[in-house]
Motif scaffolding. Sequence first.
Motif, PDB file in Angstrom:
ATOM      1  N   ARG A  96     -77.296  37.872  21.109  1.00  0.00           N
ATOM      2  CA  ARG A  96     -77.479  39.276  21.317  1.00  0.00           C
ATOM      3  C   ARG A  96     -76.081  40.080  21.118  1.00  0.00           C
ATOM      4  N   ALA A  97     -75.734  38.821  22.830  1.00  0.00           N
ATOM      5  CA  ALA A  97     -74.941  39.785  23.154  1.00  0.00           C
ATOM      6  C   ALA A  97     -73.622  39.857  22.325  1.00  0.00           C
ATOM      7  N   CYS A  98     -73.139  39.197  21.447  1.00  0.00           N
ATOM      8  CA  CYS A  98     -72.750  39.352  19.969  1.00  0.00           C
ATOM      9  C   CYS A  98     -73.210  39.968  19.215  1.00  0.00           C
ATOM     10  N   GLU A  99     -73.966  40.179  19.031  1.00  0.00           N
ATOM     11  CA  GLU A  99     -74.443  42.014  17.858  1.00  0.00           C
ATOM     12  C   GLU A  99     -74.101  42.924  18.928  1.00  0.00           C
ATOM     13  N   GLN A 100     -73.966  43.352  20.261  1.00  0.00           N
ATOM     14  CA  GLN A 100     -73.984  44.414  21.153  1.00  0.00           C
ATOM     15  C   GLN A 100     -72.423  44.511  20.348  1.00  0.00           C
ATOM     16  N   SER A 101     -71.622  43.670  20.616  1.00  0.00           N
ATOM     17  CA  SER A 101     -70.302  43.398  20.654  1.00  0.00           C
ATOM     18  C   SER A 101     -69.868  43.687  19.268  1.00  0.00           C
ATOM     19  N   LEU A 102     -70.718  43.224  18.489  1.00  0.00           N
ATOM     20  CA  LEU A 102     -69.792  43.817  17.538  1.00  0.00           C
ATOM     21  C   LEU A 102     -70.500  45.341  17.217  1.00  0.00           C
ATOM     22  N   LYS A 103     -71.072  46.004  17.131  1.00  0.00           N
ATOM     23  CA  LYS A 103     -71.425  47.559  17.191  1.00  0.00           C
ATOM     24  C   LYS A 103     -70.710  47.900  18.400  1.00  0.00           C
ATOM     25  N   ARG A 104     -69.957  47.560  19.591  1.00  0.00           N
ATOM     26  CA  ARG A 104     -69.336  48.289  20.341  1.00  0.00           C
ATOM     27  C   ARG A 104     -67.813  48.687  18.985  1.00  0.00           C
ATOM     28  N   LEU A 105     -67.418  47.225  18.992  1.00  0.00           N
ATOM     29  CA  LEU A 105     -66.557  47.181  18.022  1.00  0.00           C
ATOM     30  C   LEU A 105     -66.003  47.298  16.401  1.00  0.00           C
ATOM     31  N   GLY A 106     -67.649  47.867  15.876  1.00  0.00           N
ATOM     32  CA  GLY A 106     -67.352  48.650  14.860  1.00  0.00           C
ATOM     33  C   GLY A 106     -66.906  48.311  13.728  1.00  0.00           C
TER      34      GLY A 106
END
Length: 288
Positions: A93-103
């Motif tokens: 989940r943390a990685c998915e959120q990082s990916l979202k923030r990083l576009g």
Amino acid sequence: MSTRTIRLADGTQVPAIGQGTWHMGEGQYTQQEEVRALQHGIDLGMTLVDTAEMYASGGAERVVAEAIKGRRDEVFLVSKVLPHNAGAKQAVRACEQSLKRLGTDTLDLYLLHWRGGEDLADTLDAFETLLEQGKIKRFGVSNFDTEDIEELYAMQGGKDCATNQVLYNLGVRGIEYDLLPLHRHRRLPTMAYCPLAQGGQASQRLLANETVTALAREHNVTPTQLLLAWTIRPIDGQRDVIAIPKAVQTEHIEQNAKALEIEFNEDDLKRLDEAFPPPAHKQPLAII
Ligand SMILES: NC(=O)c1ccc[n+]([C@@H]2O[C@H](COP(=O)([O-])OP(=O)(O)OC[C@H]3O[C@@H](n4cnc5c(N)ncnc54)[C@H](OP(=O)(O)O)[C@@H]3O)[C@@H](O)[C@H]2O)c1
């Protein structure tokens, strides 16, 4: 511009000098200044960008997102998961959120920020899931000392670790005693954080040192460039250290990119060893 690169275990080449992002997104500079800085650094070949969910609580990742918009393919993107988010499910989940923030839909490298209390096997499971899902291309660790690396390598999948990101600069050489040799034994490239000892006041002990200033003059570079070039110097003929200085000021970025071109001779290195001796015994890993 030099193309000096470090080879990862899977053959991928990354620049020996990349860019850090700690304290970006905190308001010290405007977002536009930070975005432009990263873009300028990428233009100059510092295409490895290191960030973390921790930095400005996701704010640094948002700065990076702006900087790499439309040019994701040019960048080797590194982010990190906090230990308390590194459980088997939480890390995904943390990685998915990082990916979202990083576009972006994939990270080139995802690191466990430091060891923390989570079961390492659970974190490795999460990394495996993320690899299978294509959300990360590689995983690695950060702030791991020798016994952590040994433990990691004894675990299922542990040998696929791509790097250990640790504090390393001319003033903090403890890893040369045992951790760096262990990395080499495992063919694990080292990623050096705080290669400039955090710049400014914090690095005065190094930057004002007589040997450093004299050598910088002889090479016609700044003391900071000298520090950076020293961090990525070949050791025993082998070049496997990547440095990730953070810089926002334009002249800093340009100096850092140029530091790739500096070559030391044996006498230079001897003089620096005399001023800042390599470790003679085990030192616990330094951490910031
Ligand atoms: N894994 C970890 O636990 C961990 C811990 C710490 C850091 N890191 C990573 O490593 C990166 C680098 O470490 P850091 O940011 O703490 O310290 P650093 O890169 O050693 O130093 C950054 C400071 O040096 C200044 N600077 C940059 N280039 C310069 C130059 N050519 N001349 C003079 N000053 C210069 C910067 O100023 P301006 O910004 O004003 O240009 C900034 O204040 C971080 O940004 C982060 O990505 C990881």
